[in-house]
Design an enzyme around this catalytic site. Sequence first.
Site, PDB file in Angstrom:
ATOM      1  N   GLY A 113       1.400  -1.635   0.089  1.00 18.14           N
ATOM      2  CA  GLY A 113      -0.213  -0.061   0.088  1.00 18.14           C
ATOM      3  C   GLY A 113       0.796   1.110  -0.541  1.00 18.14           C
ATOM      4  N   GLY A 115       2.506   2.208  -3.014  1.00 15.55           N
ATOM      5  CA  GLY A 115       2.832   3.191  -3.867  1.00 15.55           C
ATOM      6  C   GLY A 115       4.180   2.339  -5.017  1.00 15.55           C
ATOM      7  CB  SER A 116       5.563  -0.965  -4.863  1.00 16.25           C
ATOM      8  OG  SER A 116       4.998  -1.808  -4.661  1.00 16.25           O
ATOM      9  CB  SER A 117       2.653  -1.160  -8.475  1.00 12.80           C
ATOM     10  OG  SER A 117       1.355   0.084  -8.451  1.00 12.80           O
ATOM     11  CB  ALA A 118       2.689   4.791  -8.795  1.00 15.36           C
ATOM     12  CG  ASP A 160      -0.977   5.345  -5.102  1.00 13.32           C
ATOM     13  OD1 ASP A 160      -1.648   5.831  -4.620  1.00 13.32           O
ATOM     14  OD2 ASP A 160      -0.966   3.392  -5.348  1.00 13.32           O
TER      15      ASP A 160
HETATM   16  C1  MEV Z   1      -4.170   3.461  -3.595  1.00 10.88           C
HETATM   17  O1  MEV Z   1      -3.190   3.649  -3.516  1.00 10.88           O
HETATM   18  C2  MEV Z   1      -5.465   2.956  -2.916  1.00 10.88           C
HETATM   19  C3  MEV Z   1      -6.366   3.280  -3.358  1.00 10.88           C
HETATM   20  O2  MEV Z   1      -7.205   4.692  -3.149  1.00 10.88           O
HETATM   21  C4  MEV Z   1      -7.016   2.732  -5.085  1.00 10.88           C
HETATM   22  C5  MEV Z   1      -6.795   4.266  -5.891  1.00 10.88           C
HETATM   23  O3  MEV Z   1      -6.743   5.408  -5.469  1.00 10.88           O
HETATM   24  O4  MEV Z   1      -6.355   4.032  -7.237  1.00 10.88           O
HETATM   25  C6  MEV Z   1      -7.387   1.990  -2.939  1.00 10.88           C
END
Ligand code: MEV
Length: 324
Positions: A113, A115-118, A160
């Site tokens: 949670g 932001g590793s993918s972005a 992200d």
């Molecule tokens: C993003 O880190 C978490 C979420 O709000 C998805 C999003 O913003 O795209 C759940």
Amino acid sequence: METLTTQPMGHGQTHAKVILFGEHSVVYGKPAIAFPVRSLKLDAYAYQTQGDWSIRTPYFEGLVAPSDARGEDISGLERTLSEIALMNTLRILGKNPPGIRVEVSGLVPPARGLGSSAAAAGAIARAVTALYGVKLTGEEMFHLVQSVETVAHGTPSGLDAYATTASGPIWFTRGKAESLEIMRSPRLLIADTGEPGHTAEAVRGVRERYEKQEHETVELLDEMAWIAQQAKIDLATGNIGPLGTAMLRNHEILNQLGVGTGGLDHLTRAATNAGALGAKLTGGGLGGCIVALVEDRQAEQRVKTALINAGARDVWRVHGEENE
Ligand code: MEV
């Protein structure tokens, strides 16, 4: 797109992010507040080679071959995302080199949670564009990262993509990011449950809930929006106290939306029992991390120790030296 001089190697850097308020509700156009976590950086380097296209990241190493079998596990997903980031960047640049190598290293933990993918997509895109001496506009870069995020979790809000390159806290609403005015940086700690988060599944779950119980879900999302609005005012005026209560309520709402876990509750309680002003899960949920707000340096030490004793795999501080 602007062409600069060509270099033999390109570098791109991004970092982790932590959402203080508004995960999930942001997908529905509500406001969110996120902070960059600049102690958790990701660096990507791109080199031209004579041979294949290859990638090495903290999560995957191998040849980029679209025909290869791709696993469903986390490393398989991260691999696919890195490939997409590389291939989409080359496509935008109109390049088809005989060989290219991308190396990504850094500390952003995958599937937590944060932001590793972005962060990985942004670092790879920046390294590859720098290799060709091209500077994309902010909007072009945003769309490139979003093309990877869409594969990662379906309907990304875009938060992200901005937060993993932002130099300060951001206020994000309806697809637009602006820098957030704050009087003094809140002391924030992130603690990792050690359980992978599942953002795509969590976003899908909230969507299903929205479709089945629209009225109740809209009420929860609206309350999260109100909490974020109040928090914006409190951060601007340095009124840190109410933020803790707001975080606890936001955590409860996320549980009601079905994205909490026992592990996230356990760390949230450990933080507040040790004197944190508030704590909540952060990011997509169904695993991953919590974020806790502490008053001062002594509380920070106490809460950090309590989180580790409660089984947190890692604890990171978000704030910088200005708090010392
Ligand atoms: C993003 O880190 C978490 C979420 O709000 C998805 C999003 O913003 O795209 C759940």
